[in-house]
Motif scaffolding. Sequence first.
Motif, PDB file in Angstrom:
ATOM      1  N   GLY A  36      45.288  36.961  33.815  1.00  0.00           N
ATOM      2  CA  GLY A  36      44.769  35.708  33.249  1.00  0.00           C
ATOM      3  C   GLY A  36      44.825  34.539  34.208  1.00  0.00           C
ATOM      4  O   GLY A  36      44.820  33.381  33.795  1.00  0.00           O
ATOM      5  N   ARG A  37      44.859  34.830  35.499  1.00  0.00           N
ATOM      6  CA  ARG A  37      44.967  33.740  36.479  1.00  0.00           C
ATOM      7  C   ARG A  37      43.660  33.488  37.229  1.00  0.00           C
ATOM      8  O   ARG A  37      43.617  32.770  38.203  1.00  0.00           O
ATOM      9  CB  ARG A  37      46.090  34.054  37.476  1.00  0.00           C
ATOM     10  CG  ARG A  37      47.485  33.872  36.873  1.00  0.00           C
ATOM     11  CD  ARG A  37      48.590  34.305  37.808  1.00  0.00           C
ATOM     12  NE  ARG A  37      48.754  35.745  37.828  1.00  0.00           N
ATOM     13  CZ  ARG A  37      48.544  36.519  38.883  1.00  0.00           C
ATOM     14  NH1 ARG A  37      48.143  35.997  40.020  1.00  0.00           N
ATOM     15  NH2 ARG A  37      48.720  37.832  38.817  1.00  0.00           N
ATOM     16  N   TYR A  38      42.590  34.105  36.786  1.00  0.00           N
ATOM     17  CA  TYR A  38      41.302  33.924  37.472  1.00  0.00           C
ATOM     18  C   TYR A  38      40.664  32.612  37.042  1.00  0.00           C
ATOM     19  O   TYR A  38      40.581  32.312  35.849  1.00  0.00           O
ATOM     20  CB  TYR A  38      40.369  35.092  37.143  1.00  0.00           C
ATOM     21  CG  TYR A  38      38.994  34.979  37.746  1.00  0.00           C
ATOM     22  CD1 TYR A  38      38.806  35.115  39.116  1.00  0.00           C
ATOM     23  CD2 TYR A  38      37.876  34.730  36.945  1.00  0.00           C
ATOM     24  CE1 TYR A  38      37.543  35.017  39.672  1.00  0.00           C
ATOM     25  CE2 TYR A  38      36.608  34.634  37.498  1.00  0.00           C
ATOM     26  CZ  TYR A  38      36.451  34.775  38.852  1.00  0.00           C
ATOM     27  OH  TYR A  38      35.187  34.677  39.404  1.00  0.00           O
ATOM     28  N   ASN A  39      40.202  31.854  38.024  1.00  0.00           N
ATOM     29  CA  ASN A  39      39.560  30.580  37.744  1.00  0.00           C
ATOM     30  C   ASN A  39      38.087  30.815  37.407  1.00  0.00           C
ATOM     31  O   ASN A  39      37.295  31.188  38.258  1.00  0.00           O
ATOM     32  CB  ASN A  39      39.692  29.675  38.981  1.00  0.00           C
ATOM     33  CG  ASN A  39      38.967  28.366  38.803  1.00  0.00           C
ATOM     34  OD1 ASN A  39      38.496  28.064  37.705  1.00  0.00           O
ATOM     35  ND2 ASN A  39      38.877  27.597  39.868  1.00  0.00           N
ATOM     36  N   GLU A  40      37.751  30.593  36.169  1.00  0.00           N
ATOM     37  CA  GLU A  40      36.387  30.857  35.689  1.00  0.00           C
ATOM     38  C   GLU A  40      35.322  30.038  36.418  1.00  0.00           C
ATOM     39  O   GLU A  40      34.159  30.402  36.443  1.00  0.00           O
ATOM     40  CB  GLU A  40      36.303  30.554  34.190  1.00  0.00           C
ATOM     41  CG  GLU A  40      36.987  31.569  33.319  1.00  0.00           C
ATOM     42  CD  GLU A  40      36.235  32.897  33.234  1.00  0.00           C
ATOM     43  OE1 GLU A  40      35.047  32.921  33.541  1.00  0.00           O
ATOM     44  OE2 GLU A  40      36.855  33.906  32.869  1.00  0.00           O
ATOM     45  N   GLU A  41      35.745  28.930  36.981  1.00  0.00           N
ATOM     46  CA  GLU A  41      34.755  28.061  37.616  1.00  0.00           C
ATOM     47  C   GLU A  41      34.223  28.633  38.926  1.00  0.00           C
ATOM     48  O   GLU A  41      33.131  28.307  39.365  1.00  0.00           O
ATOM     49  CB  GLU A  41      35.364  26.677  37.883  1.00  0.00           C
ATOM     50  CG  GLU A  41      35.557  25.884  36.600  1.00  0.00           C
ATOM     51  CD  GLU A  41      36.369  24.636  36.829  1.00  0.00           C
ATOM     52  OE1 GLU A  41      36.506  24.219  37.993  1.00  0.00           O
ATOM     53  OE2 GLU A  41      36.881  24.097  35.836  1.00  0.00           O
ATOM     54  N   GLY A  42      35.055  29.478  39.550  1.00  0.00           N
ATOM     55  CA  GLY A  42      34.619  30.034  40.833  1.00  0.00           C
ATOM     56  C   GLY A  42      33.691  31.212  40.635  1.00  0.00           C
ATOM     57  O   GLY A  42      33.577  31.772  39.544  1.00  0.00           O
ATOM     58  N   LYS A  43      32.997  31.589  41.695  1.00  0.00           N
ATOM     59  CA  LYS A  43      32.141  32.765  41.613  1.00  0.00           C
ATOM     60  C   LYS A  43      32.920  33.979  42.090  1.00  0.00           C
ATOM     61  O   LYS A  43      33.753  33.883  42.985  1.00  0.00           O
ATOM     62  CB  LYS A  43      30.889  32.560  42.466  1.00  0.00           C
ATOM     63  CG  LYS A  43      29.920  31.579  41.840  1.00  0.00           C
ATOM     64  CD  LYS A  43      28.660  31.480  42.656  1.00  0.00           C
ATOM     65  CE  LYS A  43      27.701  30.491  42.009  1.00  0.00           C
ATOM     66  NZ  LYS A  43      26.566  30.194  42.871  1.00  0.00           N
TER      67      LYS A  43
END
Lengths: 80, 201
Positions: free
Chosen positions: B66-73
């Motif tokens: 759950g540490r993935y930044n959704e804003e990045g590609k």
Amino acid sequence: MRMTQIFTLNQNDVVRYLYNETTPQENERIVEALLFDSELLEFYLESVETKQGLDKVMLTPPKRVIDNILAYSKKYSLEV
Amino acid sequence: MEKVQVNDSELVSAYIKGDESAFGTLVEKYKHRIYTTIYLVVKTEEVAQDLMQDTFIKAIKTLRGGRYNEEGKFLPWILRIAHNLSIDYFRRERRYPNVVFEDGSRVFNTLNFSEDSVETLQIKRESHEQLRSLIKCLPEQQKEVLVMRHYEDMSFQEIADATGVSINTALGRMRYALINLRKMMSKTKYAYDTNLYIKSK
């Protein structure tokens, strides 16, 4: 000396153009420059060709590596 | 039957929710790009394979944790992981250098070829091997920018920031990389046929 600096700057602009990092306004200026500057046009066309060659240098990892990655993912999802 | 195109963001979301096939699609989609990026930095097939696995292990832990930044590609993100691991390896090796024989002849045996004749396969293999060898001949700084821009899809500004130089220096290195590759290609009579390459999906 000054001529060299101007020429260098233009080639850098063409490199940005090649990699789609120029604005629409810059694109117009660069396209115009390419029409009138045969050396710049030659650099651009050669760079396009080189870039196309680079696109073809794509390696494929062995299937074993991909299988390991997918297996790890499945195993990890069971653990968490 | 028509295939439904799903974008990376949707695939990532599906994977985070537990869809393993979504992850398989992402791996399949980007395996060439990520592996090539790593290989061009570390230069040995065995190490590249290890780092490829390490890259995805790190990605899996981040995504599932759950540490993935959704804003990045997804692609730039995972390429950054691959790049950092490759550079870490490269630095370690520099500190403790090993003698590496660079015959490299086995590397391109793993290229994805479809149903081609033996002769076509040979031409492809030789062309790719030649260009790969030429990339490896570039001065380190030029090769670094080339790999970061062409294979890792970083912008010139991002490369400048990452390498601690001005954007003009980064652009200049890329320009010389392209010029030098071109020169070397003409010297070696390297030529490629655009119809030869089969791009994997």
